[in-house]
Scaffold this motif. Structure first.
Motif, PDB file in Angstrom:
ATOM      1  N   PRO A 222     -13.953  71.437  17.024  1.00 40.60           N
ATOM      2  CA  PRO A 222     -13.462  71.640  15.657  1.00 40.60           C
ATOM      3  C   PRO A 222     -12.006  71.212  15.458  1.00 40.60           C
ATOM      4  O   PRO A 222     -11.634  70.710  14.401  1.00 40.60           O
ATOM      5  N   TRP A 223     -11.158  71.397  16.464  1.00 44.38           N
ATOM      6  CA  TRP A 223      -9.762  71.005  16.307  1.00 44.38           C
ATOM      7  C   TRP A 223      -9.621  69.493  16.120  1.00 44.38           C
ATOM      8  O   TRP A 223      -8.763  69.012  15.404  1.00 44.38           O
TER       9      TRP A 223
ATOM     10  N   LEU B  92     -12.016  67.570  14.727  1.00 43.61           N
ATOM     11  CA  LEU B  92     -12.497  67.295  13.374  1.00 43.61           C
ATOM     12  C   LEU B  92     -11.408  67.581  12.340  1.00 43.61           C
ATOM     13  O   LEU B  92     -11.212  66.806  11.391  1.00 43.61           O
ATOM     14  N   GLN B  93     -10.702  68.700  12.535  1.00 44.07           N
ATOM     15  CA  GLN B  93      -9.623  69.033  11.593  1.00 44.07           C
ATOM     16  C   GLN B  93      -8.519  67.971  11.635  1.00 44.07           C
ATOM     17  O   GLN B  93      -7.998  67.552  10.599  1.00 44.07           O
ATOM     18  N   LEU B  94      -8.150  67.552  12.816  1.00 46.07           N
ATOM     19  CA  LEU B  94      -7.127  66.509  12.960  1.00 46.07           C
ATOM     20  C   LEU B  94      -7.596  65.194  12.342  1.00 46.07           C
ATOM     21  O   LEU B  94      -6.820  64.505  11.673  1.00 46.07           O
TER      22      LEU B  94
ATOM     23  N   TYR C  96      -9.846  64.727   9.857  1.00 40.06           N
ATOM     24  CA  TYR C  96      -9.843  64.811   8.401  1.00 40.06           C
ATOM     25  C   TYR C  96      -8.424  64.929   7.842  1.00 40.06           C
ATOM     26  O   TYR C  96      -8.141  64.431   6.756  1.00 40.06           O
ATOM     27  N   LEU C  97      -7.545  65.555   8.571  1.00 42.41           N
ATOM     28  CA  LEU C  97      -6.142  65.659   8.138  1.00 42.41           C
ATOM     29  C   LEU C  97      -5.483  64.284   8.117  1.00 42.41           C
ATOM     30  O   LEU C  97      -4.824  63.910   7.127  1.00 42.41           O
TER      31      LEU C  97
END
Length: 178
Positions: free
Chosen positions: A74-75, A77-79, A81-82
């Motif tokens: 998940p980290w 994926l967040q990076l 999309y960010l």
């Protein structure tokens, strides 16, 4: 002498009209320079706009179809999309600023051409000052009316350039003497 007076005035009038033409050509050169500078800015912004739109399309495609493989942490994926949303925002602003810069350059061009670099249009006073009336001859002093042409320059000791050049002096030597 009336003939000489009118001939001199005709030459002066032609000189005034030539000066009007030179002023117009000078202003046209300035206007052309303004247009060239603005055109350079517009072309550069158009190039930035094309590249930014293409990259913006790629970002949109990555948002829609650029899924990461299942099981991605998940980290990450967040990076992903960010950074993708940051790039999208940056490119959207680049498109907006490029369009704004093009429009601003065109507005500045119009303002400069209409307010600062105007064509010098002679007014009625300019034409009237270039005009000569034959009755002005009658207002001259009597010694100006009866003068012998070119005698004032000989009385002062001035010698025309042609005899000096005929004596073998070069043009540079004659200019140095002047």
């Amino acid at each position: 002498n009336l003939g000489n007076f009118l001939y001199d005035r005709k030459l002066r009038q032609e000189q005034e009209y030539t000066i009007f033409e030179w002023r117009k050509l000078h202003a046209e050169l300035w206007r052309e320079d303004v247009r060239d500078i603005i055109e350079l800015t517009e072309k550069k912004m158009d190039n930035y706009l094309i590249i930014s739109v293409l990259e913006l399309g790629m970002c949109s495609a990555l948002f829609a179809c650029g899924r990461l493989q299942p099981g991605t942490p998940p980290w990450l994926l967040q990076l992903y999309y960010l950074t993708l949303s940051g790039a999208f925002t940056y490119l959207l602003m680049a498109v907006w600023f490029a369009m704004h810069a093009t429009v601003s350059a065109q507005c500045a061009s119009v303002r400069m051409l209409t307010q600062f670099v105007r064509l010098p249009i002679p007014d009625w006073r300019d034409f009237e000052s270039a005009r000569t009336y034959a009755q002005q001859y009658e207002t001259l002093r009597i010694e100006d009316m009866l003068r012998v042409p070119f005698m004032k320059s000989f009385a002062r000791g001035d010698q025309p350039a042609a005899p000096k050049l005929a004596q073998g002096l070069g043009y540079e030597d004659w200019v140095q003497e002047q």
